[in-house]
Scaffold this motif. Structure first.
Motif, short mmCIF file in Angstrom:
data_model
loop_
_atom_site.label_atom_id
_atom_site.label_comp_id
_atom_site.label_asym_id
_atom_site.label_seq_id
_atom_site.Cartn_x
_atom_site.Cartn_y
_atom_site.Cartn_z
N TYR A 83 77.11 -125.08 -16.57
CA TYR A 83 78.47 -125.63 -16.72
C TYR A 83 79.38 -124.59 -17.38
CZ TYR A 83 82.20 -128.84 -18.15
OH TYR A 83 83.42 -129.46 -18.33
N PHE A 84 78.85 -123.90 -18.37
CA PHE A 84 79.60 -122.84 -19.05
C PHE A 84 79.98 -121.73 -18.07
CE2 PHE A 84 78.90 -118.65 -21.26
CZ PHE A 84 80.14 -118.58 -21.87
N ALA A 85 79.04 -121.35 -17.19
CA ALA A 85 79.30 -120.29 -16.21
C ALA A 85 80.41 -120.68 -15.23
CB ALA A 85 78.03 -119.94 -15.45
N ASN A 86 80.55 -121.98 -15.01
CA ASN A 86 81.61 -122.46 -14.12
C ASN A 86 82.93 -122.67 -14.85
OD1 ASN A 86 80.05 -122.60 -11.73
ND2 ASN A 86 79.14 -124.53 -12.42
N ASN A 87 82.91 -122.41 -16.15
CA ASN A 87 84.14 -122.61 -16.96
C ASN A 87 84.36 -121.42 -17.90
OD1 ASN A 87 85.13 -125.67 -16.61
ND2 ASN A 87 82.90 -125.64 -16.54
N PHE A 88 84.22 -120.21 -17.35
CA PHE A 88 84.46 -119.01 -18.16
C PHE A 88 85.91 -118.93 -18.65
CE2 PHE A 88 80.73 -116.56 -16.14
CZ PHE A 88 79.91 -116.86 -17.21
N MET A 120 73.21 -115.49 -17.59
CA MET A 120 73.53 -114.43 -18.54
C MET A 120 74.02 -113.17 -17.82
SD MET A 120 73.09 -116.13 -21.19
CE MET A 120 73.54 -114.83 -22.34
N ARG A 121 73.52 -112.94 -16.63
CA ARG A 121 74.02 -111.81 -15.84
C ARG A 121 75.48 -112.05 -15.47
NH1 ARG A 121 71.67 -107.85 -12.31
NH2 ARG A 121 73.16 -107.15 -10.74
N GLN A 122 75.80 -113.27 -15.08
CA GLN A 122 77.18 -113.61 -14.75
C GLN A 122 78.08 -113.43 -15.96
OE1 GLN A 122 76.74 -117.62 -13.33
NE2 GLN A 122 75.98 -117.01 -11.31
N LEU A 123 77.58 -113.79 -17.15
CA LEU A 123 78.37 -113.61 -18.37
C LEU A 123 78.62 -112.13 -18.63
CD1 LEU A 123 79.68 -114.54 -21.01
CD2 LEU A 123 77.40 -114.58 -22.05
N ALA A 124 77.58 -111.31 -18.50
CA ALA A 124 77.74 -109.87 -18.73
C ALA A 124 78.76 -109.28 -17.76
CB ALA A 124 76.39 -109.18 -18.59
N GLU A 125 78.68 -109.67 -16.50
CA GLU A 125 79.62 -109.17 -15.50
C GLU A 125 81.04 -109.63 -15.79
OE1 GLU A 125 77.92 -110.65 -11.91
OE2 GLU A 125 76.47 -109.00 -11.72
N GLN A 126 81.18 -110.88 -16.25
CA GLN A 126 82.51 -111.39 -16.56
C GLN A 126 83.12 -110.65 -17.75
OE1 GLN A 126 84.41 -114.20 -14.87
NE2 GLN A 126 85.69 -112.68 -15.88
N LEU A 127 82.31 -110.41 -18.77
CA LEU A 127 82.81 -109.67 -19.94
C LEU A 127 83.26 -108.26 -19.54
CD1 LEU A 127 80.19 -110.74 -22.65
CD2 LEU A 127 82.61 -111.40 -22.54
N GLN A 128 82.51 -107.63 -18.65
CA GLN A 128 82.89 -106.29 -18.20
C GLN A 128 84.21 -106.34 -17.44
OE1 GLN A 128 79.19 -105.46 -16.16
NE2 GLN A 128 78.47 -104.13 -17.79
N GLN A 129 84.45 -107.41 -16.69
CA GLN A 129 85.72 -107.56 -16.00
C GLN A 129 86.88 -107.73 -16.99
OE1 GLN A 129 85.61 -110.63 -12.97
NE2 GLN A 129 83.67 -109.88 -12.12
N TRP A 130 86.55 -108.27 -18.17
CA TRP A 130 87.56 -108.41 -19.22
C TRP A 130 87.64 -107.16 -20.10
CZ3 TRP A 130 85.37 -113.85 -20.79
CH2 TRP A 130 85.77 -114.79 -19.84
#
Length: 284
Positions: A83-88, A120-130
């Protein structure tokens, strides 16, 4: 300017929240601003002041109480993280867009999140995009790692996270201050392990002929590629905390626009931080 992030990972009970608290205290003493985000929807208590808490978005207890879902603790936690990954967007709003941020993400302790689930991979990728430079910090309890077969298990968990996330990673043995004198001497060989020597010294790993080839193959993977090495983290020793921070800063090149940074201890300098740390502990 870039932003910086540590993904503080590891099994339940490895000391992630304590690590975050001690790292914040250490950085404050250095006049460095560090914030913490709690990403564990099952967290009950932590000592640091969180700039954001995932429990404001979703909480495991609420998921488990939903009769339509019928999840237990593990399924509930996975549901929360998906749910968190769908609400970054919630996280992006909490973080804002402040340049030169340095943020510790206190992650959940469910190992599946780092080995074969994409969250967690999606989170890491999202942070890099930020525009975050992200370093994984994988913690294991040193009290768990003082036996060869347990060390191999912990090393493979760390290696799985490294392969899954594909970000720089620093592996840390926590709770060094809780080891007795004998264990502190024993555990030194596990920080930069020679797996083949470890196999020769340990008969327990090879008692079962059925698993001899598998055990040797795993040890060979760890040794041949030299991908897993651990740093000691003793929260009562400022030098130990500083060594870990320096290695992480080097991995993400924190402040590289000011000066080039290298970790204090290197493989060529065999007599520096590690030897001094352990000699001090043995002398005590």
């Amino acid at each position: 300017m870039p932003r910086y992030a540590q993904l503080v990972m590891g099994p339940a009970g490895s000391g992630k929240s304590t690590y975050c608290y001690n790292m914040v205290q250490h950085c404050e003493a250095l006049n460095r601003s560090v914030q913490v985000v709690n990403l564990d929807p099952a967290a009950e208590h932590f000592d640091y002041d969180a700039m954001a808490d995932i429990r404001e978005l979703i909480e495991v207890d609420d998921v488990m109480e939903d009769d339509s879902l019928k999840f237990g603790p593990n399924g509930g936690l996975v549901f929360c993280m998906e749910y968190f990954a769908n609400n970054f967007g919630w996280l992006e709003e909490c973080l804002g867009h402040v340049e030169d941020d340095y943020i510790l993400f206190d992650c959940p302790g469910q190992i599946e999140l780092y080995t074969h689930l994409p969250v967690m991979r999606q989170l890491a990728e999202q942070l890099q995009q930020w525009e975050f430079r992200v370093c994984g910090v994988f913690l294991v309890d040193s009290q768990f790692m003082v036996e060869s077969f347990k060390f191999i298990s912990g090393a493979m968990a760390a290696l799985s996270a490294m392969v899954s996330l594909e970000i720089p990673q620093v592996n840390v043995m926590t709770k060094m201050d809780l080891l007795n004198k004998k264990a502190k001497v024993e555990i030194e060989k596990y920080l930069d392990p020679d797996m083949y020597s470890m196999l020769e010294d340990s008969t327990d790993l090879l008692k079962s002929k059925r698993f001899q080839k598998l055990t040797k193959a795993i040890c060979g993977l760890i040794d041949d590629y030299s991908m897993v090495r651990f740093l000691p983290f003793d929260r009562s020793d400022e030098e130990s905390v500083n060594i870990v921070l320096q290695h992480i800063d080097f991995a993400i090149q924190y402040g590289e626009d000011l000066e080039f940074k290298e970790p204090k201890e290197t493989k060529e300098d065999n007599s520096s931080a590690f030897d001094e740390y352990f000699q001090d502990r043995v002398d005590e």
